[in-house]
Design a protein around this motif. Structure first.
Motif, mmCIF file in Angstrom:
data_model
loop_
_atom_site.group_PDB
_atom_site.id
_atom_site.type_symbol
_atom_site.label_atom_id
_atom_site.label_comp_id
_atom_site.label_asym_id
_atom_site.label_seq_id
_atom_site.Cartn_x
_atom_site.Cartn_y
_atom_site.Cartn_z
ATOM 1 N N ARG A 169 0.838 -1.212 0.000
ATOM 2 C CA ARG A 169 0.000 0.000 0.000
ATOM 3 C C ARG A 169 0.868 1.255 0.000
ATOM 4 N NH1 ARG A 169 -3.963 0.355 4.901
ATOM 5 N NH2 ARG A 169 -1.952 0.500 5.978
ATOM 6 N N ALA A 170 1.938 1.251 0.812
ATOM 7 C CA ALA A 170 2.825 2.407 0.853
ATOM 8 C C ALA A 170 3.531 2.610 -0.483
ATOM 9 C CB ALA A 170 3.842 2.241 1.975
ATOM 10 N N LEU A 171 3.942 1.520 -1.110
ATOM 11 C CA LEU A 171 4.631 1.616 -2.397
ATOM 12 C C LEU A 171 3.692 2.098 -3.506
ATOM 13 C CD1 LEU A 171 6.662 -1.697 -2.145
ATOM 14 C CD2 LEU A 171 7.673 0.585 -2.309
ATOM 15 N N SER A 172 2.439 1.684 -3.439
ATOM 16 C CA SER A 172 1.520 1.952 -4.555
ATOM 17 C C SER A 172 1.194 3.427 -4.714
ATOM 18 C CB SER A 172 0.226 1.154 -4.374
ATOM 19 O OG SER A 172 -0.544 1.670 -3.307
ATOM 20 N N VAL A 173 1.265 4.207 -3.637
ATOM 21 C CA VAL A 173 0.913 5.623 -3.753
ATOM 22 C C VAL A 173 2.038 6.428 -4.377
ATOM 23 C CG1 VAL A 173 -0.708 5.554 -1.825
ATOM 24 C CG2 VAL A 173 1.679 6.148 -1.389
ATOM 25 N N ASP A 174 3.165 5.769 -4.658
ATOM 26 C CA ASP A 174 4.284 6.378 -5.372
ATOM 27 C C ASP A 174 4.899 7.551 -4.612
ATOM 28 O OD1 ASP A 174 6.026 6.146 -7.476
ATOM 29 O OD2 ASP A 174 4.999 7.633 -8.712
ATOM 30 N N ALA A 175 4.868 7.478 -3.284
ATOM 31 C CA ALA A 175 5.610 8.457 -2.489
ATOM 32 C C ALA A 175 7.101 8.187 -2.667
ATOM 33 C CB ALA A 175 5.228 8.326 -1.012
ATOM 34 N N ASN A 176 7.902 9.251 -2.648
ATOM 35 C CA ASN A 176 9.340 9.012 -2.826
ATOM 36 C C ASN A 176 10.085 8.876 -1.509
ATOM 37 O OD1 ASN A 176 9.514 11.816 -2.185
ATOM 38 N ND2 ASN A 176 9.290 12.288 -4.369
ATOM 39 N N VAL A 177 9.369 9.020 -0.380
ATOM 40 C CA VAL A 177 9.953 8.760 0.939
ATOM 41 C C VAL A 177 9.052 7.773 1.662
ATOM 42 C CG1 VAL A 177 10.632 9.737 3.160
ATOM 43 C CG2 VAL A 177 11.021 11.049 1.061
ATOM 44 N N LEU A 178 9.611 6.625 2.051
ATOM 45 C CA LEU A 178 8.859 5.612 2.786
ATOM 46 C C LEU A 178 9.361 5.556 4.226
ATOM 47 C CD1 LEU A 178 8.059 4.758 -0.139
ATOM 48 C CD2 LEU A 178 7.975 2.425 0.715
ATOM 49 N N LEU A 179 8.424 5.647 5.161
ATOM 50 C CA LEU A 179 8.719 5.672 6.582
ATOM 51 C C LEU A 179 8.224 4.365 7.186
ATOM 52 C CD1 LEU A 179 7.295 9.257 6.941
ATOM 53 C CD2 LEU A 179 9.720 8.706 6.948
ATOM 54 N N LEU A 180 9.134 3.548 7.695
ATOM 55 C CA LEU A 180 8.794 2.202 8.173
ATOM 56 C C LEU A 180 9.057 2.102 9.669
ATOM 57 C CD1 LEU A 180 10.474 1.943 5.195
ATOM 58 C CD2 LEU A 180 9.535 -0.337 5.393
ATOM 59 N N ASP A 181 7.982 1.926 10.442
ATOM 60 C CA ASP A 181 8.085 1.884 11.896
ATOM 61 C C ASP A 181 8.102 0.435 12.373
ATOM 62 O OD1 ASP A 181 8.165 2.530 14.544
ATOM 63 O OD2 ASP A 181 6.060 3.122 14.690
ATOM 64 N N GLU A 182 9.299 -0.110 12.561
ATOM 65 C CA GLU A 182 9.481 -1.498 12.994
ATOM 66 C C GLU A 182 8.552 -2.456 12.243
ATOM 67 O OE1 GLU A 182 10.669 -2.407 17.107
ATOM 68 O OE2 GLU A 182 9.706 -0.501 17.599
ATOM 69 N N PRO A 183 8.604 -2.471 10.930
ATOM 70 C CA PRO A 183 7.625 -3.242 10.163
ATOM 71 C C PRO A 183 7.760 -4.752 10.295
ATOM 72 C CG PRO A 183 9.344 -2.399 8.725
ATOM 73 C CD PRO A 183 9.566 -1.780 10.067
ATOM 74 N N PHE A 184 8.916 -5.232 10.785
ATOM 75 C CA PHE A 184 9.140 -6.684 10.844
ATOM 76 C C PHE A 184 9.089 -7.230 12.268
ATOM 77 C CE2 PHE A 184 12.242 -5.666 7.151
ATOM 78 C CZ PHE A 184 11.178 -5.387 6.315
ATOM 79 N N SER A 185 8.695 -6.413 13.225
ATOM 80 C CA SER A 185 8.803 -6.822 14.628
ATOM 81 C C SER A 185 7.818 -7.919 15.016
ATOM 82 C CB SER A 185 8.609 -5.613 15.545
ATOM 83 O OG SER A 185 7.304 -5.071 15.388
ATOM 84 N N ALA A 186 6.722 -8.057 14.258
ATOM 85 C CA ALA A 186 5.672 -8.997 14.662
ATOM 86 C C ALA A 186 5.763 -10.338 13.938
ATOM 87 C CB ALA A 186 4.296 -8.369 14.419
#
Length: 268
Positions: free
Chosen positions: A161-178
């Motif tokens: 979803r974050a990639l699809s909006v074509d933002a050029n800055v992606l902010l990932l808050d501990e995305p792999f912790s779970a």
């Protein structure tokens, strides 16, 4: 034409500025009597992955939310692509730790939701969503709902979803912790592929020293609150030698030990 020293220095400064996607300049943030960030300054190079690493409660997520425009700083400013941040914007996308998916929507609808909010036509947004669903390894699950997916799969939906909006800055808050360790390692490899292929700037919050060293072009070590930058490390890992070889390489292990030595005094 030969440039003077002054002209050369100015050109170098311009080049450096153009290579910075996000600039945090003198940012402070208080929560009542709690001083979370104090005069924080940090630059994030364009097209690279920078990890924010530090003890629990050191302000990593607070900084990420200020960059996203979800929180306002008390002092200082955030510059993204040369323009000051005044709130959320289409040039930044946030991947939440808890997935933040719409439970009533399919994978396709969840991934395309940001584009739907922007008024993009259904066929166009679903074409783009389908590309990123495939890129994150979820092809065939377009019609599934969040409750039908594993934690790792739900996190992939959030990333798509974050990639699809074509933002050029992606902010990932501990995305792999779970997710479990095996899934986490696969996510790390997928993330490196996205950094290499997407030409986006990734700002990545993690508590794992090993993960930061393995994934990052740049690591910002943050001190306990009031948080400020303790050290900037550029691992320069030779990823051409393969995943398992990297994790056994002396230079990788030395950087992990160096970071732990810097942080251990602040770990309770």
């Amino acid at each position: 034409m030969v440039m003077s020293q002054t002209e050369s220095a100015f050109a170098d400064a311009q080049s450096l500025e153009q290579d910075i996607a996000v600039s945090v300049q003198g940012v402070s943030k208080n929560y009542g009597a709690v001083e979370a960030l104090k005069n924080m300054s940090l630059d994030f190079p364009r097209g690279q992955l920078t990890s924010l690493l530090g003890p629990s409660g050191c302000g990593k997520t607070t900084l990420l939310k200020i960059i996203a425009g979800l929180l306002k700083s008390d002092t200082g400013k955030i510059i993204v692509n040369g323009k000051p941040v005044t709130g959320p914007g289409p040039n930044r996308a946030f991947v939440f730790q808890d997935f933040a998916l719409l439970p009533w929507a399919s994978v396709m609808r969840n991934v395309a939701f940001g584009l739907e909010l922007r008024g993009v036509a259904k066929s166009e947004r679903e074409d783009k969503a389908a590309k990123y669903i495939n890129d994150v390894g979820l092809a065939g699950f377009e019609g599934a709902y969040p409750h039908e997916l594993s934690g790792g799969m739900r996190q992939r939906v959030g990333l798509a979803r974050a990639l699809s909006v074509d933002a050029n800055v992606l902010l990932l808050d501990e995305p792999f912790s779970a997710v479990d360790e095996q899934t986490r390692r696969k996510f790390q490899e997928d993330l490196l592929a996205l950094v290499a292929n997407e030409n986006k700037t990734f700002i990545f919050v993690t508590h794992s020293i090993e993960e930061a060293v393995y994934c990052s072009d740049q690591i910002a070590l943050l001190l306990p609150r009031p948080s400020r930058v303790h050290e900037i490390i550029r691992p320069n890992i030779n990823r051409a030698i393969g995943v398992e070889s990297i994790r056994r390489a002396p230079e990788y292990l030395d950087i992990v030990d160096q970071i732990w030595a810097s942080l251990r005094a602040y770990v309770e």
